[in-house]
Enzyme design. Structure first.
Site, mmCIF file in Angstrom:
data_model
loop_
_atom_site.group_PDB
_atom_site.id
_atom_site.type_symbol
_atom_site.label_atom_id
_atom_site.label_comp_id
_atom_site.label_asym_id
_atom_site.label_seq_id
_atom_site.Cartn_x
_atom_site.Cartn_y
_atom_site.Cartn_z
ATOM 1 N N THR A 13 12.909 0.795 -1.255
ATOM 2 C CA THR A 13 12.445 -0.025 -0.138
ATOM 3 C C THR A 13 10.987 -0.411 -0.364
ATOM 4 O O THR A 13 10.218 0.344 -0.965
ATOM 5 C CB THR A 13 12.595 0.706 1.201
ATOM 6 O OG1 THR A 13 11.740 1.847 1.244
ATOM 7 C CG2 THR A 13 14.039 1.121 1.426
ATOM 8 N N GLY A 14 10.624 -1.586 0.121
ATOM 9 C CA GLY A 14 9.277 -2.078 -0.144
ATOM 10 C C GLY A 14 9.033 -2.231 -1.632
ATOM 11 O O GLY A 14 7.926 -2.013 -2.123
ATOM 12 N N GLY A 15 10.077 -2.647 -2.354
ATOM 13 C CA GLY A 15 10.001 -2.663 -3.808
ATOM 14 C C GLY A 15 9.602 -3.978 -4.424
ATOM 15 O O GLY A 15 9.584 -4.106 -5.647
ATOM 16 N N GLY A 18 3.501 -3.976 -5.347
ATOM 17 C CA GLY A 18 2.748 -2.737 -5.222
ATOM 18 C C GLY A 18 3.428 -1.531 -5.852
ATOM 19 O O GLY A 18 4.074 -1.627 -6.899
ATOM 20 N N ILE A 19 3.283 -0.385 -5.193
ATOM 21 C CA ILE A 19 3.852 0.849 -5.712
ATOM 22 C C ILE A 19 5.366 0.734 -5.840
ATOM 23 O O ILE A 19 5.959 1.205 -6.813
ATOM 24 C CB ILE A 19 3.455 2.035 -4.808
ATOM 25 C CG1 ILE A 19 1.964 2.370 -4.996
ATOM 26 C CG2 ILE A 19 4.313 3.258 -5.113
ATOM 27 C CD1 ILE A 19 1.444 3.441 -4.063
ATOM 28 N N GLY A 20 5.999 0.102 -4.865
ATOM 29 C CA GLY A 20 7.454 -0.026 -4.918
ATOM 30 C C GLY A 20 7.931 -0.779 -6.143
ATOM 31 O O GLY A 20 8.932 -0.399 -6.770
ATOM 32 N N SER A 143 1.529 9.912 1.128
ATOM 33 C CA SER A 143 0.147 9.591 0.754
ATOM 34 C C SER A 143 -0.687 10.851 0.885
ATOM 35 O O SER A 143 -0.329 11.772 1.630
ATOM 36 C CB SER A 143 -0.404 8.503 1.683
ATOM 37 O OG SER A 143 -1.781 8.264 1.414
ATOM 38 N N TYR A 157 -1.979 5.402 10.443
ATOM 39 C CA TYR A 157 -1.341 5.436 9.119
ATOM 40 C C TYR A 157 -1.207 6.886 8.644
ATOM 41 O O TYR A 157 -0.132 7.313 8.184
ATOM 42 C CB TYR A 157 -2.173 4.631 8.129
ATOM 43 C CG TYR A 157 -1.740 4.782 6.687
ATOM 44 C CD1 TYR A 157 -0.656 4.059 6.187
ATOM 45 C CD2 TYR A 157 -2.417 5.637 5.816
ATOM 46 C CE1 TYR A 157 -0.254 4.195 4.864
ATOM 47 C CE2 TYR A 157 -2.022 5.775 4.501
ATOM 48 C CZ TYR A 157 -0.946 5.055 4.024
ATOM 49 O OH TYR A 157 -0.551 5.197 2.721
#
Length: 259
Positions: A13-15, A18-20, A143, A157
């Protein structure tokens, strides 16, 4: 030598960036067939194009992880495309800035909806498929901010990231009888599009605060996630792995100067 993951199926997810995207690239390079999610179709298309030609396939699904219905659709799509689902990387996250005194109910709901509820929803949606896999893996991108450190402007966050760790420990216990492991990677400062927006001075300042002397790459997080996905990590569950170049180690700036 780790057992090959060739032909296994993953959702990130969120791929789309960025990191994803880094996680998706590492997994696809290892032969895993990956479905990436994102809310922006153009970002998804760019990611799929950029990662074409790797040993594993990469395809996209536009979805909002804050929606349980979208999460079910993502899992159904992965199962349809790949014949099953072995790995869920719950990576989607947002980090809007907001001082505590100014946070509104909508601010809190937005961050918790994506970062925490989105993690729960995608895991819930995947339970049957992961159990059927026989070697299901859930890997959460948390995180250091929240669980270990703090930073002004990111109290909401940080709270969402700490909530993810509370979730994985009990989820790991509940899912262990189904041969599903649940673990989390805790990135430090990783060089992504989001950090680039903070400017070069910020990047230089952060690099100086890290014993390794540099910011991490998305691949650094992808490699940690890949370990949790291996057969060799089958006895590791409910655990967290900090990937931060030693950022949380110094007692003070003087400690870095002594290096």
């Amino acid at each position: 030598m780790f057992t090959s993951l060739q032909g296994r199926s993953a959702v990130v997810t969120g791929g789309s960036k960025g990191i994803g995207r880094g996680i998706a690239e590492v997994f696809a390079s290892a032969g895993v067939d990956v479905v990436v999610t994102g809310r922006n179709q153009a970002d998804l298309d760019a990611c799929v194009e950029a990662l074409a030609g790797l040993p594993g396939t990469v395809s996209g699904v536009a979805a909002d992880v804050a929606s349980p219905e979208d999460c079910r659709r993502v899992v159904e799509t992965a199962v349809e495309r790949h014949g099953g689902l072995d790995v869920v990387c719950a990576n989607a996250g947002i980090f809007p800035f907001g001082r505590l005194a100014d946070l509104t109910p909508d601010d809190l709901e937005q961050v918790l909806g994506v970062n925490f509820k989105g993690t729960v929803y995608i895991v819930q949606a995947a339970l049957d498929a992961l159990a059927a896999s026989g070697h299901g893996r859930v890997i959460v991108t948390s995180s250091i901010t929240g669980p270990v450190t703090g930073y002004p402007g990111w109290s909401h966050y940080g709270a969402s990231k700490a909530a993810q760790l509370g979730f994985i420990r009990t989820a790991a216990m509940e899912l262990a009888p189904k041969n599903i492991t649940v673990n989390a990677v805790l990135p430090g400062n990783i060089l992504t599009e989001g950090l680039l927006g903070n400017g070069q001075d910020y990047l230089d300042q952060m690099a100086k605060s890290i014993p390794a002397g540099r910011l991490g790459s998305a691949a650094d997080i992808g490699n940690a996630a890949l370990f949790f996905a291996t057969d060799e990590a089958a006895y590791v569950t409910g655990q967290t792995l900090i990937v931060d170049g030693g950022q949380i180690l110094p007692e003070s700036p003087d400690a870095l100067a002594e290096m």
